[in-house]
Design a protein around this motif. Structure first.
Motif, PDB file in Angstrom:
ATOM      1  N   LYS A  76       0.674  -1.291  -0.478  1.00 42.60           N
ATOM      2  CA  LYS A  76       0.065   0.065   0.220  1.00 42.60           C
ATOM      3  C   LYS A  76       1.047   1.297   0.110  1.00 42.60           C
ATOM      4  O   LYS A  76       0.637   2.258  -0.585  1.00 42.60           O
ATOM      5  CB  LYS A  76      -1.063  -0.358   1.442  1.00 42.60           C
ATOM      6  CG  LYS A  76      -1.707   0.781   1.112  1.00 42.60           C
ATOM      7  CD  LYS A  76      -2.270   1.511   2.630  1.00 42.60           C
ATOM      8  CE  LYS A  76      -1.549   1.844   3.540  1.00 42.60           C
ATOM      9  NZ  LYS A  76      -2.636   1.469   4.954  1.00 42.60           N
ATOM     10  N   TYR A  77       2.115   1.307   1.121  1.00 40.13           N
ATOM     11  CA  TYR A  77       2.441   2.804   1.268  1.00 40.13           C
ATOM     12  C   TYR A  77       3.584   2.302  -0.427  1.00 40.13           C
ATOM     13  O   TYR A  77       3.351   3.764  -1.128  1.00 40.13           O
ATOM     14  CB  TYR A  77       3.612   2.199   2.248  1.00 40.13           C
ATOM     15  CG  TYR A  77       2.751   2.540   3.159  1.00 40.13           C
ATOM     16  CD1 TYR A  77       3.144   4.040   3.759  1.00 40.13           C
ATOM     17  CD2 TYR A  77       2.628   1.820   4.287  1.00 40.13           C
ATOM     18  CE1 TYR A  77       2.425   4.284   4.288  1.00 40.13           C
ATOM     19  CE2 TYR A  77       2.094   2.237   4.992  1.00 40.13           C
ATOM     20  CZ  TYR A  77       1.855   3.583   5.596  1.00 40.13           C
ATOM     21  OH  TYR A  77       1.115   3.447   6.674  1.00 40.13           O
ATOM     22  N   ILE A  78       4.484   1.970  -1.478  1.00 39.75           N
ATOM     23  CA  ILE A  78       5.042   2.020  -2.108  1.00 39.75           C
ATOM     24  C   ILE A  78       3.907   2.215  -3.482  1.00 39.75           C
ATOM     25  O   ILE A  78       4.643   2.740  -4.351  1.00 39.75           O
ATOM     26  CB  ILE A  78       5.518   0.217  -2.492  1.00 39.75           C
ATOM     27  CG1 ILE A  78       6.594  -0.893  -1.077  1.00 39.75           C
ATOM     28  CG2 ILE A  78       6.353   0.133  -4.135  1.00 39.75           C
ATOM     29  CD1 ILE A  78       7.019  -1.367  -1.850  1.00 39.75           C
ATOM     30  N   LYS A  79       2.361   1.687  -3.540  1.00 41.20           N
ATOM     31  CA  LYS A  79       2.190   2.319  -4.852  1.00 41.20           C
ATOM     32  C   LYS A  79       1.256   3.797  -4.551  1.00 41.20           C
ATOM     33  O   LYS A  79       1.380   4.182  -4.943  1.00 41.20           O
ATOM     34  CB  LYS A  79       0.309   1.041  -4.213  1.00 41.20           C
ATOM     35  CG  LYS A  79       0.045   0.946  -5.800  1.00 41.20           C
ATOM     36  CD  LYS A  79      -1.561   0.607  -5.500  1.00 41.20           C
ATOM     37  CE  LYS A  79      -2.437   0.630  -6.479  1.00 41.20           C
ATOM     38  NZ  LYS A  79      -3.399   0.340  -6.721  1.00 41.20           N
ATOM     39  N   GLN A  80       1.141   3.637  -3.437  1.00 44.65           N
ATOM     40  CA  GLN A  80       1.018   5.300  -2.631  1.00 44.65           C
ATOM     41  C   GLN A  80       2.370   6.035  -3.177  1.00 44.65           C
ATOM     42  O   GLN A  80       2.505   7.507  -4.034  1.00 44.65           O
ATOM     43  CB  GLN A  80       0.735   5.351  -1.258  1.00 44.65           C
ATOM     44  CG  GLN A  80       0.730   6.634  -0.653  1.00 44.65           C
ATOM     45  CD  GLN A  80       0.940   6.998   0.617  1.00 44.65           C
ATOM     46  OE1 GLN A  80       0.954   6.363   1.248  1.00 44.65           O
ATOM     47  NE2 GLN A  80      -0.786   7.569   1.292  1.00 44.65           N
ATOM     48  N   PHE A  81       3.413   5.953  -3.253  1.00 41.38           N
ATOM     49  CA  PHE A  81       4.718   6.546  -2.731  1.00 41.38           C
ATOM     50  C   PHE A  81       4.989   6.601  -4.360  1.00 41.38           C
ATOM     51  O   PHE A  81       5.767   7.471  -4.956  1.00 41.38           O
ATOM     52  CB  PHE A  81       5.660   5.752  -2.593  1.00 41.38           C
ATOM     53  CG  PHE A  81       6.095   5.806  -1.021  1.00 41.38           C
ATOM     54  CD1 PHE A  81       4.773   6.968  -0.240  1.00 41.38           C
ATOM     55  CD2 PHE A  81       6.590   5.658  -0.288  1.00 41.38           C
ATOM     56  CE1 PHE A  81       4.939   7.244   0.892  1.00 41.38           C
ATOM     57  CE2 PHE A  81       6.825   5.279   0.995  1.00 41.38           C
ATOM     58  CZ  PHE A  81       5.745   6.211   2.093  1.00 41.38           C
ATOM     59  N   LEU A  82       4.618   5.500  -5.405  1.00 42.61           N
ATOM     60  CA  LEU A  82       5.393   5.537  -6.615  1.00 42.61           C
ATOM     61  C   LEU A  82       3.565   6.643  -7.035  1.00 42.61           C
ATOM     62  O   LEU A  82       4.584   7.564  -8.173  1.00 42.61           O
ATOM     63  CB  LEU A  82       5.022   4.149  -7.904  1.00 42.61           C
ATOM     64  CG  LEU A  82       5.976   3.533  -7.496  1.00 42.61           C
ATOM     65  CD1 LEU A  82       4.927   2.130  -7.213  1.00 42.61           C
ATOM     66  CD2 LEU A  82       6.824   3.280  -8.002  1.00 42.61           C
ATOM     67  N   LYS A  83       2.726   6.506  -6.937  1.00 44.43           N
ATOM     68  CA  LYS A  83       1.494   7.365  -7.910  1.00 44.43           C
ATOM     69  C   LYS A  83       1.928   9.178  -6.809  1.00 44.43           C
ATOM     70  O   LYS A  83       2.048   9.370  -8.073  1.00 44.43           O
ATOM     71  CB  LYS A  83       0.312   6.976  -7.281  1.00 44.43           C
ATOM     72  CG  LYS A  83      -0.789   7.087  -7.385  1.00 44.43           C
ATOM     73  CD  LYS A  83      -2.448   6.557  -7.347  1.00 44.43           C
ATOM     74  CE  LYS A  83      -2.659   4.833  -6.893  1.00 44.43           C
ATOM     75  NZ  LYS A  83      -4.025   4.741  -6.780  1.00 44.43           N
ATOM     76  N   LEU A  84       2.808   9.005  -6.040  1.00 39.08           N
ATOM     77  CA  LEU A  84       2.321  10.563  -6.093  1.00 39.08           C
ATOM     78  C   LEU A  84       3.971  11.104  -6.282  1.00 39.08           C
ATOM     79  O   LEU A  84       4.327  12.167  -6.634  1.00 39.08           O
ATOM     80  CB  LEU A  84       3.144  10.479  -4.627  1.00 39.08           C
ATOM     81  CG  LEU A  84       1.982  10.585  -3.322  1.00 39.08           C
ATOM     82  CD1 LEU A  84       2.291  10.204  -2.213  1.00 39.08           C
ATOM     83  CD2 LEU A  84       0.889  12.205  -3.334  1.00 39.08           C
ATOM     84  N   GLY A  85       4.695  10.089  -6.934  1.00 40.90           N
ATOM     85  CA  GLY A  85       6.163  10.374  -7.916  1.00 40.90           C
ATOM     86  C   GLY A  85       6.999  10.376  -6.449  1.00 40.90           C
ATOM     87  O   GLY A  85       8.082  11.496  -6.918  1.00 40.90           O
ATOM     88  N   MET A  86       7.232  10.163  -5.339  1.00 41.20           N
ATOM     89  CA  MET A  86       8.653   9.809  -4.794  1.00 41.20           C
ATOM     90  C   MET A  86       9.783   9.618  -5.759  1.00 41.20           C
ATOM     91  O   MET A  86       9.461   8.799  -6.603  1.00 41.20           O
ATOM     92  CB  MET A  86       8.216   9.068  -3.327  1.00 41.20           C
ATOM     93  CG  MET A  86       8.861   9.285  -2.528  1.00 41.20           C
ATOM     94  SD  MET A  86       8.602   8.470  -0.773  1.00 41.20           S
ATOM     95  CE  MET A  86       6.983   9.285  -0.329  1.00 41.20           C
ATOM     96  N   ALA A  87      10.343  10.370  -4.602  1.00 43.38           N
ATOM     97  CA  ALA A  87      12.453   9.641  -5.046  1.00 43.38           C
ATOM     98  C   ALA A  87      11.802   8.363  -5.688  1.00 43.38           C
ATOM     99  O   ALA A  87      11.970   7.530  -4.248  1.00 43.38           O
ATOM    100  CB  ALA A  87      13.297  10.491  -4.470  1.00 43.38           C
ATOM    101  N   PRO A  88      12.480   7.592  -6.669  1.00 43.47           N
ATOM    102  CA  PRO A  88      12.670   6.562  -6.460  1.00 43.47           C
ATOM    103  C   PRO A  88      13.331   5.788  -5.786  1.00 43.47           C
ATOM    104  O   PRO A  88      13.037   4.149  -4.869  1.00 43.47           O
ATOM    105  CB  PRO A  88      13.056   6.694  -8.221  1.00 43.47           C
ATOM    106  CG  PRO A  88      12.456   7.165  -9.122  1.00 43.47           C
ATOM    107  CD  PRO A  88      12.884   8.235  -8.020  1.00 43.47           C
TER     108      PRO A  88
END
Length: 169
Positions: A76-88
Protein backbone atom coordinates in the motif's frame (compact mmCIF):
# COMPACT_ATOMS: atom_id res chain seq x y z
CA UNK A 1 -16.26 12.52 -19.14
CA UNK A 2 -13.31 12.55 -21.50
CA UNK A 3 -10.16 14.51 -20.85
CA UNK A 4 -10.96 16.76 -23.80
CA UNK A 5 -14.43 17.55 -22.47
CA UNK A 6 -12.95 18.28 -19.04
CA UNK A 7 -10.43 20.72 -20.53
CA UNK A 8 -13.19 22.46 -22.44
CA UNK A 9 -15.30 22.73 -19.28
CA UNK A 10 -12.39 24.07 -17.21
CA UNK A 11 -11.40 26.71 -19.76
CA UNK A 12 -14.98 27.97 -19.70
CA UNK A 13 -14.83 28.66 -15.96
CA UNK A 14 -13.80 31.98 -14.48
CA UNK A 15 -10.83 31.98 -12.10
CA UNK A 16 -12.89 32.25 -8.85
CA UNK A 17 -15.12 29.36 -9.98
CA UNK A 18 -12.09 27.25 -10.80
CA UNK A 19 -10.51 28.03 -7.43
CA UNK A 20 -13.76 27.11 -5.69
CA UNK A 21 -13.87 23.75 -7.48
CA UNK A 22 -10.25 22.99 -6.58
CA UNK A 23 -10.89 23.75 -2.90
CA UNK A 24 -14.02 21.58 -3.02
CA UNK A 25 -12.02 18.68 -4.51
CA UNK A 26 -9.36 19.18 -1.84
CA UNK A 27 -11.99 19.01 0.91
CA UNK A 28 -13.99 16.08 -0.49
CA UNK A 29 -11.36 13.64 -1.68
CA UNK A 30 -8.52 12.45 0.55
CA UNK A 31 -6.44 11.46 -2.49
CA UNK A 32 -6.54 15.04 -3.81
CA UNK A 33 -5.65 16.41 -0.38
CA UNK A 34 -2.79 13.94 -0.07
CA UNK A 35 -1.50 14.83 -3.52
CA UNK A 36 -1.45 18.57 -2.85
CA UNK A 37 0.00 18.09 0.62
CA UNK A 38 2.82 16.10 -0.97
CA UNK A 39 3.37 18.55 -3.85
CA UNK A 40 3.62 21.62 -1.63
CA UNK A 41 5.39 20.01 1.32
CA UNK A 42 6.93 16.69 0.27
CA UNK A 43 8.60 15.66 3.55
CA UNK A 44 9.58 12.40 1.85
CA UNK A 45 11.79 11.30 4.73
CA UNK A 46 8.88 11.59 7.16
CA UNK A 47 6.63 9.51 4.89
CA UNK A 48 9.33 6.86 4.48
CA UNK A 49 9.91 6.72 8.22
CA UNK A 50 6.18 6.34 8.85
CA UNK A 51 6.01 3.51 6.31
CA UNK A 52 8.97 1.73 7.91
CA UNK A 53 7.40 1.95 11.36
CA UNK A 54 4.10 0.50 10.07
CA UNK A 55 5.87 -2.29 8.18
CA UNK A 56 7.99 -3.14 11.20
CA UNK A 57 4.90 -3.13 13.43
CA UNK A 58 3.24 -5.57 11.04
CA UNK A 59 5.88 -8.21 11.81
CA UNK A 60 6.97 -7.19 15.30
CA UNK A 61 3.94 -5.54 16.92
CA UNK A 62 4.29 -3.32 19.94
CA UNK A 63 0.65 -3.17 21.03
CA UNK A 64 -0.67 -6.64 20.26
CA UNK A 65 0.70 -10.12 20.81
CA UNK A 66 0.42 -11.71 17.40
CA UNK A 67 2.11 -10.50 14.23
CA UNK A 68 -0.06 -10.18 11.15
CA UNK A 69 2.82 -10.30 8.64
CA UNK A 70 0.80 -8.85 5.76
CA UNK A 71 2.71 -7.86 2.65
CA UNK A 72 -0.23 -5.67 1.67
CA UNK A 73 0.74 -3.04 4.25
CA UNK A 74 4.09 -2.45 2.55
CA UNK A 75 2.52 -2.69 -0.90
CA UNK A 76 0.00 0.00 0.00
CA UNK A 77 2.79 2.41 0.89
CA UNK A 78 4.88 1.52 -2.16
CA UNK A 79 1.90 2.00 -4.48
CA UNK A 80 1.10 5.32 -2.80
CA UNK A 81 4.71 6.51 -3.14
CA UNK A 82 4.80 5.54 -6.80
CA UNK A 83 1.55 7.40 -7.45
CA UNK A 84 2.81 10.54 -5.73
CA UNK A 85 6.05 10.47 -7.71
CA UNK A 86 8.36 10.06 -4.73
CA UNK A 87 12.08 9.66 -5.37
CA UNK A 88 12.77 6.15 -6.77
CA UNK A 89 15.69 5.78 -4.36
CA UNK A 90 13.40 6.13 -1.34
CA UNK A 91 10.87 3.69 -2.79
CA UNK A 92 13.61 1.10 -3.32
CA UNK A 93 14.74 1.64 0.26
CA UNK A 94 11.21 0.88 1.54
CA UNK A 95 10.99 -2.20 -0.69
CA UNK A 96 14.26 -3.53 0.68
CA UNK A 97 13.31 -2.69 4.24
CA UNK A 98 10.13 -4.74 3.85
CA UNK A 99 12.12 -7.77 2.69
CA UNK A 100 14.72 -7.39 5.44
CA UNK A 101 12.09 -7.18 8.18
CA UNK A 102 10.22 -10.15 6.71
CA UNK A 103 13.42 -12.17 6.78
CA UNK A 104 14.02 -11.31 10.42
CA UNK A 105 10.47 -12.42 11.12
CA UNK A 106 10.76 -15.72 9.24
CA UNK A 107 14.02 -16.53 11.05
CA UNK A 108 12.10 -16.74 14.33
CA UNK A 109 8.81 -18.27 13.20
CA UNK A 110 7.22 -20.85 10.99
CA UNK A 111 5.54 -19.14 8.08
CA UNK A 112 3.16 -20.51 5.43
CA UNK A 113 4.12 -21.06 1.78
CA UNK A 114 2.04 -18.06 0.78
CA UNK A 115 4.45 -15.87 2.77
CA UNK A 116 7.37 -16.99 0.61
CA UNK A 117 5.42 -16.51 -2.60
CA UNK A 118 4.46 -13.03 -1.48
CA UNK A 119 8.08 -12.15 -0.64
CA UNK A 120 9.16 -13.48 -4.04
CA UNK A 121 6.74 -11.02 -5.63
CA UNK A 122 8.21 -8.21 -3.50
CA UNK A 123 11.75 -9.23 -4.43
CA UNK A 124 10.90 -9.34 -8.12
CA UNK A 125 9.24 -5.93 -7.92
CA UNK A 126 12.34 -4.56 -6.18
CA UNK A 127 14.68 -5.94 -8.84
CA UNK A 128 12.57 -4.46 -11.64
CA UNK A 129 12.41 -1.09 -9.87
CA UNK A 130 16.15 -0.93 -9.18
CA UNK A 131 17.10 -1.99 -12.69
CA UNK A 132 14.60 0.39 -14.34
CA UNK A 133 15.99 3.38 -12.44
CA UNK A 134 19.59 2.13 -12.75
CA UNK A 135 20.21 2.15 -9.01
CA UNK A 136 21.95 -1.22 -8.75
CA UNK A 137 25.27 0.19 -7.47
CA UNK A 138 23.41 1.87 -4.58
CA UNK A 139 21.50 -1.24 -3.50
CA UNK A 140 23.57 -4.19 -4.72
CA UNK A 141 24.98 -5.11 -1.30
CA UNK A 142 21.58 -5.11 0.37
CA UNK A 143 19.96 -7.05 -2.49
CA UNK A 144 22.69 -9.72 -2.39
CA UNK A 145 22.32 -9.94 1.39
CA UNK A 146 18.56 -10.47 1.06
CA UNK A 147 19.14 -13.11 -1.63
CA UNK A 148 21.75 -14.94 0.46
CA UNK A 149 19.45 -14.89 3.46
CA UNK A 150 16.71 -16.56 1.40
CA UNK A 151 19.20 -19.34 0.63
CA UNK A 152 20.44 -19.63 4.23
CA UNK A 153 16.90 -19.84 5.60
CA UNK A 154 15.95 -22.31 2.84
CA UNK A 155 13.02 -20.26 1.64
CA UNK A 156 10.49 -21.80 -0.70
CA UNK A 157 10.66 -20.70 -4.35
CA UNK A 158 14.43 -20.19 -4.20
CA UNK A 159 14.65 -20.72 -7.96
CA UNK A 160 12.28 -17.76 -8.38
CA UNK A 161 14.58 -15.56 -6.32
CA UNK A 162 17.52 -16.70 -8.46
CA UNK A 163 15.62 -15.94 -11.67
CA UNK A 164 14.67 -12.49 -10.35
CA UNK A 165 18.29 -11.78 -9.48
CA UNK A 166 19.37 -12.86 -12.98
CA UNK A 167 17.47 -9.85 -14.37
CA UNK A 168 20.17 -7.48 -13.09
CA UNK A 169 23.11 -9.55 -14.37
Amino acid sequence: MSRRALKKYLTGLKKPELEEQMVDLYDRFPAVKQYYDFVFNPREDKWVQEAKVKISNEYFPLKRKKARARRSVAQKYIKQFLKLGMAPYLIADVMLFNLEVAQSFSRERNVPDSFYKSMLNSFTQLIHHVSFYEMLPDFKDRIIKVYNTTLEQKWEYSEGFTRALDIID
